[in-house]
Design an enzyme around this catalytic site. Structure first.
Site, mmCIF file in Angstrom:
data_model
loop_
_atom_site.group_PDB
_atom_site.id
_atom_site.type_symbol
_atom_site.label_atom_id
_atom_site.label_comp_id
_atom_site.label_asym_id
_atom_site.label_seq_id
_atom_site.Cartn_x
_atom_site.Cartn_y
_atom_site.Cartn_z
ATOM 1 N N GLY A 130 3.517 -0.740 8.761
ATOM 2 C CA GLY A 130 4.853 -0.433 8.267
ATOM 3 C C GLY A 130 4.742 -0.348 6.760
ATOM 4 N N HIS A 131 4.842 0.852 6.233
ATOM 5 C CA HIS A 131 4.663 1.055 4.794
ATOM 6 C C HIS A 131 5.999 1.451 4.176
ATOM 7 C CE1 HIS A 131 0.060 1.853 5.339
ATOM 8 N NE2 HIS A 131 0.456 0.692 5.794
ATOM 9 N N GLN A 183 -3.077 -2.041 7.238
ATOM 10 C CA GLN A 183 -3.511 -3.455 7.379
ATOM 11 C C GLN A 183 -4.277 -3.898 6.128
ATOM 12 O OE1 GLN A 183 -4.304 -1.316 10.516
ATOM 13 N NE2 GLN A 183 -2.131 -1.679 10.739
ATOM 14 N N LYS A 199 0.827 -1.213 0.000
ATOM 15 C CA LYS A 199 0.000 0.000 0.000
ATOM 16 C C LYS A 199 0.859 1.260 0.000
ATOM 17 C CE LYS A 199 -1.745 -1.479 3.854
ATOM 18 N NZ LYS A 199 -1.208 -2.836 3.904
HETATM 19 P P1 GDP Z 1 2.396 -2.155 3.040
HETATM 20 O O1 GDP Z 1 2.336 -2.336 4.497
HETATM 21 O O2 GDP Z 1 1.154 -2.616 2.350
HETATM 22 O O3 GDP Z 1 2.762 -0.757 2.626
HETATM 23 O O4 GDP Z 1 3.563 -3.113 2.516
HETATM 24 P P2 GDP Z 1 5.032 -3.311 3.181
HETATM 25 O O5 GDP Z 1 5.850 -2.115 2.896
HETATM 26 O O6 GDP Z 1 4.897 -3.728 4.600
HETATM 27 O O7 GDP Z 1 5.534 -4.594 2.407
HETATM 28 C C1 GDP Z 1 5.641 -4.606 1.037
HETATM 29 C C2 GDP Z 1 7.090 -4.899 0.662
HETATM 30 O O8 GDP Z 1 7.156 -5.245 -0.712
HETATM 31 C C3 GDP Z 1 8.009 -3.703 0.811
HETATM 32 O O9 GDP Z 1 9.280 -4.176 1.163
HETATM 33 C C4 GDP Z 1 8.039 -3.092 -0.578
HETATM 34 O O10 GDP Z 1 9.227 -2.378 -0.851
HETATM 35 C C5 GDP Z 1 7.963 -4.324 -1.427
HETATM 36 N N1 GDP Z 1 7.282 -4.161 -2.726
HETATM 37 C C6 GDP Z 1 6.173 -3.429 -3.027
HETATM 38 N N2 GDP Z 1 5.790 -3.653 -4.304
HETATM 39 C C7 GDP Z 1 6.673 -4.536 -4.819
HETATM 40 C C8 GDP Z 1 6.791 -5.197 -6.092
HETATM 41 O O11 GDP Z 1 5.994 -5.019 -7.007
HETATM 42 N N3 GDP Z 1 7.826 -6.088 -6.223
HETATM 43 C C9 GDP Z 1 8.712 -6.336 -5.218
HETATM 44 N N4 GDP Z 1 9.685 -7.221 -5.430
HETATM 45 N N5 GDP Z 1 8.629 -5.738 -4.029
HETATM 46 C C10 GDP Z 1 7.616 -4.869 -3.821
HETATM 47 P P1 IMO Z 2 0.420 -2.775 7.250
HETATM 48 O O1 IMO Z 2 -0.316 -1.456 7.255
HETATM 49 C C1 IMO Z 2 0.471 -6.951 8.488
HETATM 50 C C2 IMO Z 2 -1.373 -7.879 12.356
HETATM 51 C C3 IMO Z 2 -0.468 -8.351 13.468
HETATM 52 C C4 IMO Z 2 -1.426 -9.276 14.209
HETATM 53 C C5 IMO Z 2 -2.757 -8.547 14.095
HETATM 54 C C6 IMO Z 2 -3.119 -7.720 15.315
HETATM 55 O O2 IMO Z 2 1.897 -2.643 7.219
HETATM 56 O O3 IMO Z 2 -0.124 -3.676 6.201
HETATM 57 P P2 IMO Z 2 -2.230 -5.385 16.221
HETATM 58 O O4 IMO Z 2 -0.868 -4.951 16.659
HETATM 59 O O5 IMO Z 2 -2.784 -4.592 15.083
HETATM 60 O O6 IMO Z 2 -3.202 -5.492 17.358
HETATM 61 O O7 IMO Z 2 -2.026 -6.901 15.683
HETATM 62 O O8 IMO Z 2 -2.637 -7.708 12.964
HETATM 63 N N1 IMO Z 2 -0.988 -6.586 11.743
HETATM 64 C C7 IMO Z 2 -0.442 -6.466 10.526
HETATM 65 N N2 IMO Z 2 -0.035 -7.404 9.650
HETATM 66 N N3 IMO Z 2 0.569 -5.646 8.176
HETATM 67 C C8 IMO Z 2 0.142 -4.694 9.030
HETATM 68 O O9 IMO Z 2 0.104 -3.388 8.709
HETATM 69 C C9 IMO Z 2 -0.351 -5.085 10.293
HETATM 70 N N4 IMO Z 2 -0.830 -4.431 11.366
HETATM 71 C C10 IMO Z 2 -1.227 -5.360 12.242
HETATM 72 O O10 IMO Z 2 0.650 -9.026 12.966
HETATM 73 O O11 IMO Z 2 -1.541 -10.485 13.512
HETATM 74 MG MG MG Z 3 3.424 -3.243 6.041
#
Ligand code: GDP
Ligand code: IMO
Ligand code: MG
Length: 436
Positions: A40-41, A223, A16
């Site tokens: 964590g984005h 999430q 996202k």
């Molecule tokens: P979010 O929480 O939905 O913002 O996603 P996260 O940042 O936690 O996890 C997504 C991970 O995938 C991050 O390390 C991004 O840098 C990586 N990522 C996002 N889009 C792509 C993609 O199209 N290909 C690859 N290989 N990595 C990606």
């Molecule tokens: P983003 O925005 C993935 C999960 C936790 C746990 C459950 C409840 O990066 O996609 P909490 O601390 O919210 O009470 O935990 O939700 N969880 C996530 N899993 N991505 C997240 O955020 C999450 N935020 C919470 O691992 O299973």
């Molecule tokens: Mg994340």
């Protein structure tokens, strides 16, 4: 207008942050509307990685109004640290605004989160231990402390006393923790208030004004749908509503302010924490996808559970969010597999075939996937920038997903970098594409 909502369509971590950062280039305002620093984005810009927990993923675009809405729970220490770090890295954060009505995460919320998980033992949810659940619980109990309370010592102290009162028993193991001392907690939070005061605003008003002026507003979810407290795999969920409807309540706009809803999903599935996961893989195949995809939590560093794409769950997420568009990320990670699997049906423990996402937790816990097998691709697709450059089998895989879910794929991720995306041919009518 237009308002565009970006939501996770799986169990979080779908990408996202990257999609929001991309759209932020064309947008005027970016709003986080729920969750907290459990999120964590990740954004990768010119090889540099940014991990944002509370800051909207538009912050890397100078001057764009970035809003933390009333639906978010804020740990002010994390927020001030994040602000410091971004400034240290040369990012201008002056365009941030924080809702005066957003609730705070207090030291006791983190303690209660920890204690709650310990008490559950083997049944624990696997929360991020960031105090998210207890903070939302206080909000619902009308014992929450809000951003605006940081600006008045008397009110702040009174509210902390009231919030601590019913928790005395559960906080007894932490009685000696200096973080629980009333005066030092008040002082600490007043200091945060002092630092954050210039950012505090009536953000609902701000966002509506921008929409009225025809500006583009991106609402960034945290999430994902299957972690939704109402519609997800309860109790293995987070404590907010990550579905698109919450963009309205969490930002203070109405349903008619939303024009498009984009669901972000990986080309496979991951989940952090406990709970049902019908397409989960284990063994070498799981390890391979995890390593290739770098599937370790952005917030807690935990190894993510991995599995094939679950189209039953994705179609459910499309329904809950009334998705207008899909963004499929991490397709590059699937390069090199002879056969790709996509779950098209569940089988219950009794052998019943389930085409829809079962509402009953016990059924879901024992559900196993039935898979369509599609031919894989070998090519490195990380350099592809148009649909026609993708191998035919990759295109077929995408078409299969879109047909099954009944939602057009507008964007495909082929790498973590900001530029590593493909705008699909079906994206032409999207307001975002039109604004390009
Ligand atoms: P979010 O929480 O939905 O913002 O996603 P996260 O940042 O936690 O996890 C997504 C991970 O995938 C991050 O390390 C991004 O840098 C990586 N990522 C996002 N889009 C792509 C993609 O199209 N290909 C690859 N290989 N990595 C990606
Ligand atoms: P983003 O925005 C993935 C999960 C936790 C746990 C459950 C409840 O990066 O996609 P909490 O601390 O919210 O009470 O935990 O939700 N969880 C996530 N899993 N991505 C997240 O955020 C999450 N935020 C919470 O691992 O299973
Ligand atoms: Mg994340």
């Amino acid at each position: 207008m237009p308002g565009i909502v970006i939501v996770g369509a799986q169990w979080g971590d779908e990408g996202k942050g990257k999609v929001t950062d991309m759209l932020a280039e064309r947008a005027d305002v970016i709003v986080r509307f729920q969750g907290g620093n459990n999120a964590g984005h990740t954004i990768v810009r010119e090889g540099v990685t940014y991990k944002l927990h509370l800051m909207p993923s538009g912050i890397l675009h100078p001057g764009k109004l970035c809003v933390i809405g009333n639906g978010v729970v804020i740990d002010p220490k994390v927020l001030t640290d994040e602000l410091d770090e971004l400034r240290h890295r040369g990012i201008d954060t002056r365009a941030l605004r924080i809702s005066a009505n957003a609730h705070l995460i207090m030291p006791y919320h983190m303690m209660l989160d920890e204690a709650g998980e310990a008490k559950l033992g083997k049944l624990q949810i696997g929360t991020t231990r960031r105090g998210i659940g207890p903070s939302y619980a206080d909000k619902a109990s009308r014992l929450g402390i809000r951003m605006q309370d940081l600006l008045d010592e008397k009110i702040l102290k009174k509210k902390i006393v009231a919030a601590l009162e019913p928790k005395r028993l559960s906080l007894r193991p932490f009685a000696k923790d200096p973080a629980l001392d009333l005066q030092s907690m008040t002082d600490e939070y007043l200091t945060y208030g002092h630092v954050l005061e210039p950012y505090i605003a009536d953000t609902s008003r701000l966002v509506l004004d921008r929409l009225d002026h025809g500006e583009m507003v991106v609402f960034e979810g945290a999430q994902g749908a299957l972690l939704d407290i109402d519609h997800g795999t309860y109790p293995f969920v987070t404590s907010s509503n990550p579905v698109a409807g919450a963009a309205c309540t969490g930002a203070g706009v109405g349903p008619r302010d939303i024009d498009e809803v984009w669901g972000v999903a990986k080309a496979y599935t991951t989940r952090v924490g406990a709970g049902p996961f019908p397409t989960e893989l284990d063994g070498d195949l799981a390890d391979e996808i995890r390593e290739r995809g770098g599937e370790y939590g952005t917030t807690t560093g935990r190894a993510r559970r991995v599995g094939w794409i679950d189209l039953v769950a994705l179609r459910y997420a499309a329904r809950l969010n009334s998705l207008t568009s899909l963004a499929i990320t991490k397709l590059d990670v699937l390069s090199g597999f002879d056969t790709l699997h996509a779950c098209v049906r569940y089988h219950s423990a009794e052998g019943a075939e389930l085409d829809g996402f079962p509402y009953h937790q016990t059924v879901l816990h024992h559900a196993t996937g039935e898979y369509a097998e599609l031919p894989g691709f070998d090519e490195d697709i990380s350099g592809c920038r148009s649909e026609s450059e993708l191998p035919a089998t990759a295109r077929e895989f995408l078409r299969f997903i879109a047909d099954y879910v009944g939602v057009a794929i507008v964007l495909v991720g082929v790498g973590p970098g900001r530029e590593q995306v493909i705008w699909m041919d079906g994206a032409e009518s999207s307001a975002v594409r039109l604004a390009a």
